[in-house]
Design a protein around this motif. Sequence first.
Motif, mmCIF file in Angstrom:
data_model
loop_
_atom_site.group_PDB
_atom_site.id
_atom_site.type_symbol
_atom_site.label_atom_id
_atom_site.label_comp_id
_atom_site.label_asym_id
_atom_site.label_seq_id
_atom_site.Cartn_x
_atom_site.Cartn_y
_atom_site.Cartn_z
ATOM 1 N N ASP A 3 0.840 -1.185 0.000
ATOM 2 C CA ASP A 3 0.000 0.000 0.000
ATOM 3 C C ASP A 3 0.880 1.243 0.000
ATOM 4 O O ASP A 3 1.947 1.266 0.629
ATOM 5 C CB ASP A 3 -0.905 0.026 1.231
ATOM 6 C CG ASP A 3 -1.971 -1.059 1.177
ATOM 7 O OD1 ASP A 3 -2.410 -1.388 0.060
ATOM 8 O OD2 ASP A 3 -2.337 -1.570 2.248
ATOM 9 N N TYR A 4 0.444 2.286 -0.693
ATOM 10 C CA TYR A 4 1.177 3.542 -0.753
ATOM 11 C C TYR A 4 0.312 4.664 -0.214
ATOM 12 O O TYR A 4 -0.927 4.632 -0.327
ATOM 13 C CB TYR A 4 1.595 3.864 -2.194
ATOM 14 C CG TYR A 4 2.509 2.837 -2.818
ATOM 15 C CD1 TYR A 4 3.861 2.830 -2.530
ATOM 16 C CD2 TYR A 4 2.006 1.867 -3.681
ATOM 17 C CE1 TYR A 4 4.714 1.883 -3.091
ATOM 18 C CE2 TYR A 4 2.838 0.921 -4.255
ATOM 19 C CZ TYR A 4 4.197 0.928 -3.947
ATOM 20 O OH TYR A 4 5.028 -0.003 -4.517
ATOM 21 N N GLU A 7 -0.302 7.755 -4.992
ATOM 22 C CA GLU A 7 0.052 7.021 -6.210
ATOM 23 C C GLU A 7 1.514 7.291 -6.573
ATOM 24 O O GLU A 7 1.930 8.443 -6.704
ATOM 25 C CB GLU A 7 -0.850 7.463 -7.360
ATOM 26 C CG GLU A 7 -0.710 6.629 -8.616
ATOM 27 C CD GLU A 7 -1.222 5.210 -8.446
ATOM 28 O OE1 GLU A 7 -0.793 4.339 -9.241
ATOM 29 O OE2 GLU A 7 -2.049 4.972 -7.537
ATOM 30 N N LYS A 10 4.637 7.750 -12.244
ATOM 31 C CA LYS A 10 4.624 6.841 -13.381
ATOM 32 C C LYS A 10 6.051 6.579 -13.868
ATOM 33 O O LYS A 10 6.855 7.507 -13.966
ATOM 34 C CB LYS A 10 3.793 7.444 -14.520
ATOM 35 C CG LYS A 10 3.734 6.585 -15.775
ATOM 36 C CD LYS A 10 2.953 7.294 -16.874
ATOM 37 C CE LYS A 10 2.971 6.473 -18.164
ATOM 38 N NZ LYS A 10 2.268 7.190 -19.267
#
Length: 231
Positions: A3-4, A7, A10
């Motif tokens: 879990d972060y 986010e 990318k």
Amino acid sequence: MTDYLFEPPKLQTIPVQGETAQYPVGRIFCVGRNYAAHAAEMGGEVDREAPWYFMKSSSAYVASGTTIPYPPGTENFHYEMELALVLGAPVFQADESAAQAAIYAYGCGLDMTRRDRQQDGKDHRRPWDLGKDIENGAVIAPLTRATDWQPAGQRIHLEVNGEVKQDATLEEMVWNVAEIVAHLSKFYHLVPGDLIMTGTPAGVGPVVAGDEITGGIDGLAPIALRIGPAE
């Protein structure tokens, strides 16, 4: 599954010609003053004892063909056309032969620069980060594998709105690609994902909103960038 708190950024990747998989970008190393004529136009000299470097964040990468906004905090935004290379194997304290063998692919690159912020750094003996490590400041065209292309004095050029601004050959580089990778490997454990921009020839200059930049190195995929209005 991890879990972060938010986010994660990318992963930046570059297309490779002839491959379905893309090349993931890690660190971006940049060689300074690797063409004598460019060093002279910047008021400096080439350090012929060894190459030297600055860095850009991986988040600075943007694909060729993109339109980017004119960046904040500058009134003198410059292009620099460069040969870029990426690694496909680990390299540490390597000789030139091993360094050359570790290069996976080559591509055209643009080192976009806030020249006024870079000059501030020079004038006050401070880091160049605001001038060099900027959003959308590392433009890279699709890569060509080293098995299909090798640098051998090819023409390197750049145009702004169709007018030639930079025109040189790769043989004008003070330090060739094997020398650069071997030298850099004395200071870092280089790994796949590392990208190196090898310096720009003379003819750098400013662009403004609405300008179209094109460039190329014979045998590699060409590069293009459009400058949009400031945000």
